[in-house]
Design an enzyme around this catalytic site. Sequence first.
Site, PDB file in Angstrom:
ATOM      1  N   ASP A  81      40.510  33.651  39.169  1.00 29.58           N
ATOM      2  CA  ASP A  81      40.918  33.356  40.547  1.00 29.58           C
ATOM      3  C   ASP A  81      40.204  34.221  41.590  1.00 29.58           C
ATOM      4  O   ASP A  81      39.636  35.266  41.279  1.00 29.58           O
ATOM      5  CB  ASP A  81      42.441  33.500  40.707  1.00 29.58           C
ATOM      6  CG  ASP A  81      42.966  34.864  40.251  1.00 29.58           C
ATOM      7  OD1 ASP A  81      42.358  35.488  39.363  1.00 29.58           O
ATOM      8  OD2 ASP A  81      43.988  35.311  40.796  1.00 29.58           O
ATOM      9  N   GLU A 139      45.408  35.996  38.426  1.00 35.01           N
ATOM     10  CA  GLU A 139      45.654  37.420  38.153  1.00 35.01           C
ATOM     11  C   GLU A 139      46.117  38.137  39.418  1.00 35.01           C
ATOM     12  O   GLU A 139      46.842  39.130  39.355  1.00 35.01           O
ATOM     13  CB  GLU A 139      44.378  38.075  37.606  1.00 35.01           C
ATOM     14  CG  GLU A 139      44.566  39.508  37.106  1.00 35.01           C
ATOM     15  CD  GLU A 139      44.558  40.544  38.221  1.00 35.01           C
ATOM     16  OE1 GLU A 139      45.311  41.529  38.130  1.00 35.01           O
ATOM     17  OE2 GLU A 139      43.810  40.371  39.197  1.00 35.01           O
TER      18      GLU A 139
HETATM   19 NI    NI Z   1      40.364  41.891  39.683  1.00 36.87          NI
END
Ligand code: NI
Length: 395
Positions: A81, A139
């Site tokens: 991401d 994340e």
């Molecule tokens: Ni990172």
Amino acid sequence: MTTPTLDTAAAALRDQVVAWRRHLHRHPELSFHEHETARFVEATLATFGGLELSRPTPTSVLARLITGRPGPTLAFRADIDALPIQEENSHDFVSTAPGVMHACGHDGHTAVLLGVARALTERRDILVGELRFIFQHAEEVLPGGAQALVDAGVMEGVDLIVGQHVWSTLEHGRIGVKEGAMMAAPDTFFITVRGRGGHAAEPDETVDPIPVAAQVVMALQTIVSRTVDPIEPAVLSVTQFHAGTTHNVIPEEAKLVGTVRTFDKALRARIPKDMERIVKGITEAHGAEYEFAWQDGYRPVINDAGVTARVAAVARTLFGDERVVTLEPTMGGEDFSAYLEKAPGTFFYTGAGAAARGITYPHHHPKFDIDETSLDMSLKLFVAVALDVLGPDRS
Ligand code: NI
């Protein structure tokens, strides 16, 4: 003509990995919205042949290289991401998505893991056991993608797991390892101090929440400085203080937000209780009221000693002793910890800074960049770790 070795195959892959990284960099997507990224990853993996592909969640991809020969299961993880940042770089592969940028290097992680998958798929004949590639969404945003993937079963049967972060403040040409506590648990708190608003010229008719909240901010500083073992790492930062609308109105309430970072489980459990006691005491003393809310972040990243030593040994053999450095723990957070609850593993850093070329901006900065030679280095390390665990000369 000689058969190409894995090394020359990896060297041939270098340009491809850079091209993948630049493609991903041009097309970043925010956490939980990585639809095109996941599609690209899955489509690319499909061209390698022989991988069992699935989508454990809508924007993540799992690839399994099942050799059919008995042996351990090794998992590698890349996060995919990007961040809500407007890129300020001027290279020719800047983000084409307004306000979205791969400012943490996850484009590099994804490209490297694609390269590793390709290199090892081509040499599946020499491997045993199973190699699992986890392309994880989200994340950067709680609750994080890792726990969802664990819940979807991606760690079932995994014997060990390895992940990495390219790191711009570590000079390129270095691999950073850390056994034990490496990254903290990043928890968030939300405090509302509720008073009684009114005219700024008549404070006696109000309960002004601003000085009360200011006292709360100051008193919270004593938790780390006065109640935590000085040898134990802990951070408490108030990062938002919102109150009021204009110069002559005392507001009804003040809102505080911040983060607490710890490694120790007992300390992590104690700090919110201490915080609430302080907030309660100060607000009651002034006739104000409060709300206190706490949101657990990721668990701390605690690297397994054995797996860390193994990856470090492989890195030393590949790159030389002087290129493998021991990291200090940081108070940053990483949801890689969710996998470490299920199997021993390690999370290493690949140096990606290049001071001579101005590649020194920290992660999450609009001018963040990486030295792309770091991609080749982590590609080689992942491949060598796979051979060490599943290859013909496995130890
Ligand atoms: Ni990172």
